[in-house]
Design an enzyme around this catalytic site. Structure first.
Site, PDB file in Angstrom:
ATOM      1  N   ALA A  63       1.086  -1.626  -0.190  1.00  8.40           N
ATOM      2  CA  ALA A  63      -0.435   0.065  -0.114  1.00  8.40           C
ATOM      3  C   ALA A  63       1.105   1.444  -0.325  1.00  8.40           C
ATOM      4  O   ALA A  63       1.683   1.287   0.346  1.00  8.40           O
ATOM      5  CB  ALA A  63      -0.744   0.165   1.309  1.00  8.40           C
ATOM      6  N   GLY A 108       0.731  -5.035   1.070  1.00  9.46           N
ATOM      7  CA  GLY A 108      -0.399  -4.910   0.363  1.00  9.46           C
ATOM      8  C   GLY A 108      -0.544  -5.526  -1.380  1.00  9.46           C
ATOM      9  O   GLY A 108      -0.985  -6.519  -1.416  1.00  9.46           O
ATOM     10  N   GLU A 111      -0.463  -9.470  -0.580  1.00 10.03           N
ATOM     11  CA  GLU A 111      -1.820  -9.658  -0.474  1.00 10.03           C
ATOM     12  C   GLU A 111      -2.972 -10.386  -1.237  1.00 10.03           C
ATOM     13  O   GLU A 111      -3.307 -10.881  -1.549  1.00 10.03           O
ATOM     14  CB  GLU A 111      -2.512  -8.437   0.602  1.00 10.03           C
ATOM     15  CG  GLU A 111      -2.294  -8.482   2.228  1.00 10.03           C
ATOM     16  CD  GLU A 111      -2.547  -7.800   3.131  1.00 10.03           C
ATOM     17  OE1 GLU A 111      -1.484  -6.371   2.471  1.00 10.03           O
ATOM     18  OE2 GLU A 111      -2.405  -7.890   3.983  1.00 10.03           O
ATOM     19  N   GLU A 131       4.020  -5.216   7.856  1.00  9.64           N
ATOM     20  CA  GLU A 131       3.968  -3.987   8.108  1.00  9.64           C
ATOM     21  C   GLU A 131       4.343  -3.559   9.463  1.00  9.64           C
ATOM     22  O   GLU A 131       4.366  -2.974   9.841  1.00  9.64           O
ATOM     23  CB  GLU A 131       2.196  -4.617   8.341  1.00  9.64           C
ATOM     24  CG  GLU A 131       1.576  -4.650   6.922  1.00  9.64           C
ATOM     25  CD  GLU A 131       1.887  -5.516   5.783  1.00  9.64           C
ATOM     26  OE1 GLU A 131       2.639  -6.272   6.319  1.00  9.64           O
ATOM     27  OE2 GLU A 131       0.715  -5.599   4.878  1.00  9.64           O
TER      28      GLU A 131
HETATM   29  N1  DAK Z   1       4.893   3.023  -1.004  1.00 12.60           N
HETATM   30  C1  DAK Z   1       5.227   4.161  -1.790  1.00 12.60           C
HETATM   31  N2  DAK Z   1       5.864   4.515  -2.306  1.00 12.60           N
HETATM   32  C2  DAK Z   1       6.714   3.532  -2.481  1.00 12.60           C
HETATM   33  C3  DAK Z   1       6.638   2.152  -1.606  1.00 12.60           C
HETATM   34  C4  DAK Z   1       5.507   2.064  -1.294  1.00 12.60           C
HETATM   35  N3  DAK Z   1       5.121   0.881  -0.573  1.00 12.60           N
HETATM   36  N4  DAK Z   1       7.285   1.382  -1.867  1.00 12.60           N
HETATM   37  C5  DAK Z   1       8.563   1.718  -2.536  1.00 12.60           C
HETATM   38  N5  DAK Z   1       7.693   3.160  -2.908  1.00 12.60           N
HETATM   39  C6  DAK Z   1       8.923   4.052  -3.619  1.00 12.60           C
HETATM   40  C7  DAK Z   1      10.159   4.635  -3.052  1.00 12.60           C
HETATM   41  O1  DAK Z   1       9.591   6.319  -1.839  1.00 12.60           O
HETATM   42  C8  DAK Z   1      10.633   5.697  -4.277  1.00 12.60           C
HETATM   43  O2  DAK Z   1       9.978   6.547  -4.192  1.00 12.60           O
HETATM   44  P1  DAK Z   1      11.440   7.668  -4.668  1.00 12.60           P
HETATM   45  O3  DAK Z   1      12.578   7.762  -3.222  1.00 12.60           O
HETATM   46  O4  DAK Z   1      11.829   7.108  -5.757  1.00 12.60           O
HETATM   47  O5  DAK Z   1      10.245   9.211  -5.420  1.00 12.60           O
HETATM   48  C9  DAK Z   1      10.321   4.149  -5.166  1.00 12.60           C
HETATM   49  O6  DAK Z   1       9.713   3.933  -5.083  1.00 12.60           O
HETATM   50  C10 DAK Z   1      11.745   3.706  -5.967  1.00 12.60           C
HETATM   51  O7  DAK Z   1      12.120   3.019  -4.111  1.00 12.60           O
HETATM   52  P2  DAK Z   1      13.002   2.514  -3.307  1.00 12.60           P
HETATM   53  O8  DAK Z   1      13.905   3.782  -3.701  1.00 12.60           O
HETATM   54  O9  DAK Z   1      12.944   2.252  -2.362  1.00 12.60           O
HETATM   55  O10 DAK Z   1      13.571   1.154  -3.989  1.00 12.60           O
HETATM   56  P3  DAK Z   1      14.851   0.387  -3.224  1.00 12.60           P
HETATM   57  O11 DAK Z   1      15.319  -0.476  -4.564  1.00 12.60           O
HETATM   58  O12 DAK Z   1      15.626   0.807  -3.267  1.00 12.60           O
HETATM   59  O13 DAK Z   1      13.919  -0.425  -2.821  1.00 12.60           O
HETATM   60  C11 DAK Z   1      11.799  -1.751  -1.781  1.00 12.60           C
HETATM   61  C12 DAK Z   1      13.086  -1.058  -2.889  1.00 12.60           C
HETATM   62  C13 DAK Z   1      10.265  -2.368  -2.185  1.00 12.60           C
HETATM   63  C14 DAK Z   1      12.656  -2.482  -0.915  1.00 12.60           C
HETATM   64  C15 DAK Z   1      11.369  -0.133  -1.414  1.00 12.60           C
HETATM   65  O14 DAK Z   1      11.114   0.208  -1.287  1.00 12.60           O
HETATM   66  C16 DAK Z   1      10.695  -0.846  -0.208  1.00 12.60           C
HETATM   67  O15 DAK Z   1      11.004  -0.957   1.339  1.00 12.60           O
HETATM   68  N6  DAK Z   1       9.451  -0.569  -0.302  1.00 12.60           N
HETATM   69  C17 DAK Z   1       8.343  -0.111   1.134  1.00 12.60           C
HETATM   70  C18 DAK Z   1       7.747  -1.767   1.251  1.00 12.60           C
HETATM   71  C19 DAK Z   1       6.473  -1.702   2.344  1.00 12.60           C
HETATM   72  O16 DAK Z   1       6.882  -1.165   3.562  1.00 12.60           O
HETATM   73  N7  DAK Z   1       5.675  -1.894   1.806  1.00 12.60           N
HETATM   74  C20 DAK Z   1       4.005  -2.337   3.044  1.00 12.60           C
HETATM   75  C21 DAK Z   1       3.774  -1.284   2.297  1.00 12.60           C
HETATM   76  S1  DAK Z   1       2.426  -1.397   4.016  1.00 12.60           S
HETATM   77  C22 DAK Z   1      -4.959  -1.251   5.884  1.00 12.60           C
HETATM   78  C23 DAK Z   1      -5.120  -1.399   4.606  1.00 12.60           C
HETATM   79  C24 DAK Z   1      -3.652  -2.225   3.742  1.00 12.60           C
HETATM   80  C25 DAK Z   1      -2.615  -2.093   4.382  1.00 12.60           C
HETATM   81  C26 DAK Z   1      -2.316  -1.589   5.402  1.00 12.60           C
HETATM   82  C27 DAK Z   1      -3.505  -1.346   6.496  1.00 12.60           C
HETATM   83  N8  DAK Z   1      -5.488  -0.183   6.249  1.00 12.60           N
HETATM   84  C28 DAK Z   1      -6.561  -1.006   7.089  1.00 12.60           C
HETATM   85  C29 DAK Z   1      -5.848   0.526   6.532  1.00 12.60           C
HETATM   86  C30 DAK Z   1      -0.653  -2.629   3.990  1.00 12.60           C
HETATM   87  C31 DAK Z   1      -0.215  -1.699   4.556  1.00 12.60           C
HETATM   88  C32 DAK Z   1       0.884  -2.055   3.506  1.00 12.60           C
HETATM   89  O17 DAK Z   1       1.467  -2.341   2.149  1.00 12.60           O
END
Ligand code: DAK
Length: 261
Positions: A63, A108, A111, A131
């Protein structure tokens, strides 16, 4: 649409989440467009869907953390509902959906792949539920679907540790059915989808419903669900044709495509 592409190849529909600069992260616009895309699928012609992400790095990196970071409780709940409704629509979509996971499938992203019927992935795919490291629980069904797919012990380990796993481990624990070199992934997904599409559509749809609904019921109810959906196939053109074709001893006869009834 801004972030979701939809293409039909024969009887296969391909949905691509295309927000590469954010690694295809799911914001509300993506969720809305996915919802609309599913509503627009022509079920008279399309018999199987493929869901993938644009580029070679990420399927869906979760997400959108930027969008989520400023949400109030009420907005968080609304965002969660929007996501859950789309994910549930995918899961209960009348025809099968194959996730072709072409890179990161985190939060997400993992998921949404689990809301699909079948997951295959590229060698560079990475799965995880990060998360708890962000101070939240999985919110798009991760606590429920992961435990059902890989068992509670492995799901708890992945969720509590927030550790990512690579394609080979995802294969070993049964999270994906197969792993392919990146350049072969879409061809493999399309081949599988076409193989599904050539089978009797009512029977395939009923199998999906029987498996999904049966998993939520006890065995007595589940068998009754199967009986009903089995019975539903009878008197359809496809059932009559499929059985008549088998019974016909003329080996030179070519099987006609099944009709959508
Ligand atoms: N959201 C927003 N932007 C993201 C992103 C994300 N999940 N993942 C990557 N990006 C963006 C980065 O910010 C970066 O943007 P710029 O800086 O270039 O503007 C660009 O994509 C490239 O990412 P990186 O520079 O970080 O690339 P790397 O190769 O260094 O790293 C990575 C890749 C996938 C390991 C890293 O980007 C990363 O750790 N991303 C976050 C992964 C993550 O934690 N995903 C889970 C998100 S939490 C709910 C409903 C749903 C959810 C929760 C609650 N409720 C019921 C309300 C779900 C939650 C989640 O999914």
């Amino acid at each position: 649409m801004e972030f979701v592409l939809y293409e039909v190849k024969g009887q296969v529909g391909i949905i691509t989440i295309s927000r590469e600069k954010a690694l295809n992260a799911l914001n509300s616009t993506v969720l809305g467009e996915l919802d609309q895309t599913l509503d627009n699928v022509d079920l008279d012609t399309v018999r199987c869907l493929i869901l993938t992400g644009a580029g070679e790095k990420s399927f869906v990196a979760g997400a959108d953390i930027g969008e989520m970071s400023t949400l109030t409780k009420a907005e968080g709940e609304a965002f969660g509902k929007k996501g859950n409704d789309v994910f549930r629509k995918l899961e209960t979509f009348p025809i099968p959906v194959i996730a072709a996971v072409n890179g990161f499938a985190l939060g997400g992203g993992c998921e949404i792949s689990m809301s699909c019927d079948i997951r295959i992935c590229s060698e560079n795919a990475v799965f995880g539920q990060p998360e708890v490291g962000l101070g939240i629980t999985p919110g798009f069904g991760g606590t429920q679907r992961l435990a059902r797919l890989v068992g509670p012990g492995m799901a708890k380990q992945m969720i509590y540790t927030a550790r990512n796993i690579k394609a080979d481990e995802a294969l070993r624990i049964g999270l994906v059915n197969a792993v392919y070199p990146q350049e072969e992934l879409m061809a493999a997904a399309e081949k599988m989808a076409s193989g599904i599409a050539k089978n009797a559509p009512i029977a395939v749809r009923n199998c999906k419903k029987a498996i999904n609904d049966g998993l939520e019921a006890d065995m007595d109810q589940a068998i009754a669900i199967e009986e009903k959906l089995f019975g539903d196939c009878f008197e359809t053109e496809d059932q009559k044709y499929g059985m008549a074709f088998f019974l016909d001893k003329n080996k030179d006869k070519v099987k006609e495509p099944f009709k959508n009834v």
